[in-house]
Design a protein around this motif. Structure first.
Motif, PDB file in Angstrom:
ATOM      1  N   LEU A  21       0.830  -1.212   0.000  1.00 32.17           N
ATOM      2  CA  LEU A  21       0.000   0.000   0.000  1.00 32.17           C
ATOM      3  C   LEU A  21       0.868   1.267   0.000  1.00 32.17           C
ATOM      4  O   LEU A  21       0.616   2.207  -0.778  1.00 32.17           O
ATOM      5  N   ALA A  22       1.866   1.300   0.862  1.00 26.96           N
ATOM      6  CA  ALA A  22       2.713   2.492   0.988  1.00 26.96           C
ATOM      7  C   ALA A  22       3.467   2.772  -0.309  1.00 26.96           C
ATOM      8  O   ALA A  22       3.567   3.930  -0.742  1.00 26.96           O
ATOM      9  N   LYS A  23       3.970   1.710  -0.953  1.00 28.72           N
ATOM     10  CA  LYS A  23       4.728   1.906  -2.185  1.00 28.72           C
ATOM     11  C   LYS A  23       3.820   2.278  -3.352  1.00 28.72           C
ATOM     12  O   LYS A  23       4.137   3.164  -4.149  1.00 28.72           O
ATOM     13  N   THR A  24       2.679   1.603  -3.447  1.00 27.63           N
ATOM     14  CA  THR A  24       1.763   1.862  -4.566  1.00 27.63           C
ATOM     15  C   THR A  24       1.203   3.272  -4.520  1.00 27.63           C
ATOM     16  O   THR A  24       1.066   3.939  -5.559  1.00 27.63           O
ATOM     17  N   LEU A  25       0.894   3.758  -3.307  1.00 26.06           N
ATOM     18  CA  LEU A  25       0.270   5.079  -3.159  1.00 26.06           C
ATOM     19  C   LEU A  25       1.274   6.173  -2.797  1.00 26.06           C
ATOM     20  O   LEU A  25       0.880   7.278  -2.423  1.00 26.06           O
ATOM     21  N   ASN A  26       2.566   5.863  -2.914  1.00 28.24           N
ATOM     22  CA  ASN A  26       3.635   6.856  -2.731  1.00 28.24           C
ATOM     23  C   ASN A  26       3.563   7.569  -1.385  1.00 28.24           C
ATOM     24  O   ASN A  26       3.685   8.795  -1.298  1.00 28.24           O
ATOM     25  N   VAL A  27       3.373   6.794  -0.346  1.00 20.44           N
ATOM     26  CA  VAL A  27       3.306   7.348   1.008  1.00 20.44           C
ATOM     27  C   VAL A  27       4.716   7.477   1.575  1.00 20.44           C
ATOM     28  O   VAL A  27       5.574   6.616   1.378  1.00 20.44           O
ATOM     29  N   THR A  28       4.961   8.562   2.303  1.00 23.36           N
ATOM     30  CA  THR A  28       6.235   8.750   2.992  1.00 23.36           C
ATOM     31  C   THR A  28       6.109   8.261   4.425  1.00 23.36           C
ATOM     32  O   THR A  28       5.205   8.667   5.157  1.00 23.36           O
ATOM     33  N   TYR A  29       7.029   7.414   4.824  1.00 24.36           N
ATOM     34  CA  TYR A  29       7.055   6.850   6.174  1.00 24.36           C
ATOM     35  C   TYR A  29       8.034   7.686   6.996  1.00 24.36           C
ATOM     36  O   TYR A  29       9.227   7.752   6.699  1.00 24.36           O
ATOM     37  N   MET A  30       7.536   8.356   8.050  1.00 17.34           N
ATOM     38  CA  MET A  30       8.338   9.314   8.808  1.00 17.34           C
ATOM     39  C   MET A  30       8.265   8.995  10.304  1.00 17.34           C
ATOM     40  O   MET A  30       7.495   9.595  11.058  1.00 17.34           O
ATOM     41  N   PRO A  31       9.076   8.058  10.779  1.00 20.07           N
ATOM     42  CA  PRO A  31       9.041   7.706  12.202  1.00 20.07           C
ATOM     43  C   PRO A  31       9.697   8.791  13.054  1.00 20.07           C
ATOM     44  O   PRO A  31      10.471   9.611  12.564  1.00 20.07           O
ATOM     45  N   THR A  32       9.364   8.782  14.332  1.00 19.91           N
ATOM     46  CA  THR A  32      10.023   9.666  15.301  1.00 19.91           C
ATOM     47  C   THR A  32      10.455   8.791  16.472  1.00 19.91           C
ATOM     48  O   THR A  32       9.712   8.589  17.416  1.00 19.91           O
ATOM     49  N   LEU A  33      11.659   8.260  16.395  1.00 20.68           N
ATOM     50  CA  LEU A  33      12.101   7.240  17.346  1.00 20.68           C
ATOM     51  C   LEU A  33      12.394   7.807  18.723  1.00 20.68           C
ATOM     52  O   LEU A  33      12.050   7.212  19.747  1.00 20.68           O
ATOM     53  N   THR A  34      13.043   8.965  18.784  1.00 20.21           N
ATOM     54  CA  THR A  34      13.520   9.448  20.080  1.00 20.21           C
ATOM     55  C   THR A  34      12.427  10.108  20.910  1.00 20.21           C
ATOM     56  O   THR A  34      12.503  10.111  22.143  1.00 20.21           O
ATOM     57  N   ALA A  35      11.414  10.671  20.288  1.00 22.98           N
ATOM     58  CA  ALA A  35      10.357  11.344  21.054  1.00 22.98           C
ATOM     59  C   ALA A  35       9.639  10.351  21.968  1.00 22.98           C
ATOM     60  O   ALA A  35       9.382  10.641  23.143  1.00 22.98           O
ATOM     61  N   TYR A  36       9.316   9.174  21.425  1.00 21.52           N
ATOM     62  CA  TYR A  36       8.671   8.152  22.251  1.00 21.52           C
ATOM     63  C   TYR A  36       9.619   7.678  23.354  1.00 21.52           C
ATOM     64  O   TYR A  36       9.218   7.500  24.513  1.00 21.52           O
ATOM     65  N   GLU A  37      10.876   7.490  23.000  1.00 26.09           N
ATOM     66  CA  GLU A  37      11.855   7.025  23.984  1.00 26.09           C
ATOM     67  C   GLU A  37      11.993   8.020  25.129  1.00 26.09           C
ATOM     68  O   GLU A  37      12.168   7.636  26.287  1.00 26.09           O
ATOM     69  N   HIS A  38      11.884   9.316  24.831  1.00 20.65           N
ATOM     70  CA  HIS A  38      11.978  10.327  25.888  1.00 20.65           C
ATOM     71  C   HIS A  38      10.830  10.206  26.885  1.00 20.65           C
ATOM     72  O   HIS A  38      11.033  10.332  28.100  1.00 20.65           O
ATOM     73  N   TYR A  39       9.617   9.991  26.391  1.00 19.83           N
ATOM     74  CA  TYR A  39       8.489   9.796  27.303  1.00 19.83           C
ATOM     75  C   TYR A  39       8.744   8.597  28.212  1.00 19.83           C
ATOM     76  O   TYR A  39       8.509   8.643  29.421  1.00 19.83           O
ATOM     77  N   LEU A  40       9.228   7.531  27.611  1.00 18.07           N
ATOM     78  CA  LEU A  40       9.515   6.320  28.381  1.00 18.07           C
ATOM     79  C   LEU A  40      10.550   6.605  29.474  1.00 18.07           C
ATOM     80  O   LEU A  40      10.388   6.193  30.628  1.00 18.07           O
ATOM     81  N   ASP A  41      11.590   7.337  29.122  1.00 19.00           N
ATOM     82  CA  ASP A  41      12.641   7.665  30.098  1.00 19.00           C
ATOM     83  C   ASP A  41      12.139   8.604  31.196  1.00 19.00           C
ATOM     84  O   ASP A  41      12.550   8.494  32.357  1.00 19.00           O
ATOM     85  N   ILE A  42      11.254   9.541  30.804  1.00 10.78           N
ATOM     86  CA  ILE A  42      10.695  10.462  31.809  1.00 10.78           C
ATOM     87  C   ILE A  42       9.879   9.681  32.843  1.00 10.78           C
ATOM     88  O   ILE A  42      10.020   9.894  34.057  1.00 10.78           O
ATOM     89  N   PHE A  43       9.033   8.771  32.375  1.00 12.80           N
ATOM     90  CA  PHE A  43       8.196   8.006  33.299  1.00 12.80           C
ATOM     91  C   PHE A  43       9.028   7.056  34.158  1.00 12.80           C
ATOM     92  O   PHE A  43       8.654   6.752  35.298  1.00 12.80           O
ATOM     93  N   LYS A  44      10.155   6.611  33.634  1.00 15.64           N
ATOM     94  CA  LYS A  44      11.038   5.733  34.412  1.00 15.64           C
ATOM     95  C   LYS A  44      12.027   6.546  35.262  1.00 15.64           C
ATOM     96  O   LYS A  44      12.828   5.962  35.985  1.00 15.64           O
ATOM     97  N   ARG A  45      11.974   7.851  35.112  1.00 11.44           N
ATOM     98  CA  ARG A  45      12.853   8.774  35.832  1.00 11.44           C
ATOM     99  C   ARG A  45      14.334   8.467  35.551  1.00 11.44           C
ATOM    100  O   ARG A  45      15.181   8.512  36.445  1.00 11.44           O
ATOM    101  N   GLN A  46      14.622   8.199  34.281  1.00  8.15           N
ATOM    102  CA  GLN A  46      16.005   7.937  33.883  1.00  8.15           C
ATOM    103  C   GLN A  46      16.418   8.778  32.661  1.00  8.15           C
ATOM    104  O   GLN A  46      17.324   8.408  31.924  1.00  8.15           O
ATOM    105  N   LEU A  47      15.755   9.907  32.498  1.00  6.30           N
ATOM    106  CA  LEU A  47      16.055  10.783  31.374  1.00  6.30           C
ATOM    107  C   LEU A  47      17.448  11.407  31.521  1.00  6.30           C
ATOM    108  O   LEU A  47      17.813  11.888  32.595  1.00  6.30           O
ATOM    109  N   THR A  48      18.198  11.392  30.434  1.00 12.26           N
ATOM    110  CA  THR A  48      19.488  12.087  30.380  1.00 12.26           C
ATOM    111  C   THR A  48      19.560  12.861  29.063  1.00 12.26           C
ATOM    112  O   THR A  48      18.878  12.519  28.090  1.00 12.26           O
TER     113      THR A  48
END
Length: 631
Positions: free
Chosen positions: A420-447
């Motif tokens: 589907l993504a290739k046929t309809l020329n969709v751009t895949y744009m992940p945001t890896l670190t933003a989610y990881e930051h939330y996880l680190d904040i809740f675990k109180r291990q953000l650096t």
């Protein structure tokens, strides 16, 4: 008899002429030696002095003047023995030729010289062949120009200071990437006003009058694009009260006020790192006209904006003085009205939320939003969709998404999704670190990285220490997160210490915050990249701990750890994002007709991506950005 007599008379005349010539030469030499005045050859002679940039130097071999000296010497020897017999005359010629050759050889010295190519803005390009030798690092010379040219190496600052502002610029000698490869080649980029008008070999002459920018020893890349930021969020611990309820420590309104005051500075940070375009993917629509009137002292990046996120779920905690960040729509008509309203304020992007929070299935969201998406496309809008679950992401693609932000996070992508993504020329744009930051904040291990601590704003960095020091003042939901998210990825033994009710809470949180989700998100990026799906690069900057501008460095590292090579990362940051936001005719590559927006780097970015955010020079829309002012 008569012939012999005439021959003897001729010999006598030639001998007398030679002797007269020798005497005249001797007198002239004595006269010259006794003279101490200015050379007569220098009368009415102008002596020009100017600076020129040394473009190129190459060795050449000079033709020898020894044959000419030999002929001259032989002639002189013949004259001195003109009254002798033939043997004397021949001896005189040979001796004269030998002396003339020696004198010429001494005068010539080595027949090795150098051809120098120079450029002066007023005079244009010119060449000089000289026996003067310059070190290979010499870039600027002072030219003394009379009937001959003398060259003197000077500090390169002299050439820089003689630049004049000009609509035509020539960026000389920088290395350009051969499209789609790791190879680079030197070139001269000619810029007129805001556009690139030519990309030439370095051997091609530079037009006179152009402002020359020495690009030798640099790599030229298009201006970088962060395809996912939020200018309505500061990046502090207090910018998302819906996720971190800490308004009793620091109010949302105060955080928004700080952001409005500091926004020009934050935008200049982007440009100082060579990020010349950003896509603002969601915030109050009424703030768009304010951003369009921002007066950055140095330079702002180009901004492509969305209005509020069009959603089936309201988020009242993010309703600020300028309006809501999420716009709740319960009918297709309301969604269409939202698209039209945002367009009137200058939004170029319509962003829709395809998630399960409202209790709607993928097909129900498709029915709700498809009419509005079609309306947006008819207005020329770009469609960005927030969809994290696989089925919802597929529904979003079928409904007309151009860009999928965040990436699929809860299940591995399958063949149907990729097709589907290739046929309809969709751009895949992940945001890896933003989610990881939330996880680190809740675990109180953000650096924060050293790069972020060095250049990030102290208000943002310090806000998280302030948060952790005052946890008792946060709301019940955030306290629950910090209490139980650390158990999400713990062992069975560690969980056994919890009550059944607490274990149930952990199980529910596990569907939202887990290392497993992060691992899926990372693996999906690798999968779609290898499958040939279009990639875009975004950070989600503005979310807690995802700093504006500086978060790009962390996101690059995350992509590398996901297994993507530097070529794919650079492409996503430039041409990939340009295609995603339909600006590829102006940006994304360095070619004639494109915007003169590019960066000069001191190292090959395909070998060392750290250089991507440390440009030696940024040119944006034909303007040279003073990076010292921005820092």
């Amino acid at each position: 008899m008569l012939f012999k007599q005439r021959t003897e008379e001729l010999n006598m005349k030639l001998n007398a002429l030679a002797q007269s010539f020798i005497g005249f030469s001797f007198i002239a030499a004595l006269t010259a030696c006794s003279s101490s005045g200015f050379e007569r050859t220098n009368l009415n002679q102008a002596n020009q002095r100017y600076h020129a940039i040394l473009l190129q130097q190459e060795p050449v071999t000079l033709n020898s003047s020894i044959p000419e000296g030999a002929v001259t010497g032989a002639s002189f020897g013949l004259f001195t023995e003109i009254d002798g017999d033939s043997e004397d005359m021949i001896s005189g010629m040979l001796a004269g030729a030998l002396v003339g050759s020696v004198i010429s050889a001494v005068t010539d010295g080595s027949n090795q010289a150098t051809r120098y190519r120079f450029y002066n803005q007023k005079k244009g390009e010119f060449s000089v062949v000289s026996k003067q030798k310059f070190d290979k690092n010499v870039q600027c010379v002072e030219v003394h120009h009379t009937n001959k040219i003398k060259l003197y190496a000077v500090d390169s600052e002299f050439c820089r200071l003689t630049r004049e502002d000009n609509s035509v610029k020539a960026i000389y000698g920088g290395k350009l990437q051969r499209i789609g490869t790791n190879a680079w080649h030197p070139a001269t980029v000619i810029v007129k006003d805001e556009l690139i008008i030519a990309v030439n070999p370095t051997s091609q002459e530079i037009p006179a009058g152009a402002q020359l920018i020495d690009g030798r020893g640099t790599w030229l890349i298009p201006g970088l694009v962060d395809g996912h930021v939020h200018l309505s969020q500061s990046g502090s611990a207090f910018t998302r009260p819906d996720m971190i309820g800490a308004t009793h420590i620091h109010s949302y309104g105060d955080d928004q006020s700080w952001l409005i005051d500091q926004l020009p500075s934050l935008l200049e940070d982007y440009v100082s790192l060579g990020i010349t375009t950003i896509a603002d993917l969601g915030g109050p629509t009424k703030s768009l006209h304010v951003r369009n009137q921002l007066n950055c002292e140095s330079h702002c990046p180009s901004i492509i904006s969305a209005g509020e996120l069009i959603s089936a779920t309201p988020v009242p905690a993010l309703n600020g003085a300028q309006g809501p960040t999420f716009l709740n729509t319960e009918t297709s008509a309301e969604a269409i009205a939202a698209v039209k309203m945002q367009r009137q304020f200058g939004a170029k992007i319509s962003k829709f939320v395809f998630t399960s929070e409202a209790g709607l299935s993928p097909s129900q969201l498709d029915k709700l939003f498809s009419p509005a998406i079609n309306e947006a496309k008819s207005l020329g809008q770009i469609i960005a969709v927030h969809a994290q679950d696989l089925d919802y992401a597929k529904a979003a693609i079928r409904a007309g998404a151009d860009i999928l932000v965040h990436g699929v996070m809860t299940a591995p992508v399958d063949d149907e999704f990729i097709e589907l993504a290739k046929t309809l020329n969709v751009t895949y744009m992940p945001t890896l670190t933003a989610y990881e930051h939330y996880l680190d904040i809740f675990k109180r291990q953000l650096t924060f990285s050293e790069f972020e601590r060095q250049f990030g704003d102290h208000y943002i960095i310090d806000s998280f220490a302030q948060l952790n020091e005052n946890l008792s003042a946060t709301d019940q939901m955030f306290q629950l997160f910090t209490r139980y998210v650390p158990f999400v990825d713990s062992s069975e033994k560690e969980r056994s210490s919890l009550t059944p009710q607490e274990q149930s809470i952990v199980a529910q949180l596990e569907t939202l915050f887990s290392e497993r989700i992060l691992q899926i998100q990372v693996a999906n990026l690798f999968t779609v990249a290898n499958a040939g799906v279009r990639l875009g690069f975004g950070t989600d900057a503005g979310n807690p701990a995802t700093l504006h501008a500086y978060s790009v460095a962390e996101e690059i590292n995350a992509w590398q750890h996901a297994g993507l090579d530097n070529l794919k990362i650079l492409h996503a940051l430039t041409e990939g994002n340009a295609i995603a936001y339909q600006i590829e005719k102006k940006q994304g590559s360095i070619a004639p007709g494109k915007s003169a927006t590019f960066n000069l780097l001191t190292q090959d970015p395909l070998q060392n991506t750290n250089t991507l955010l440390a440009p030696a020079l940024v040119i944006a829309n034909g303007n040279i950005i003073d990076l010292q002012e921005n820092k």
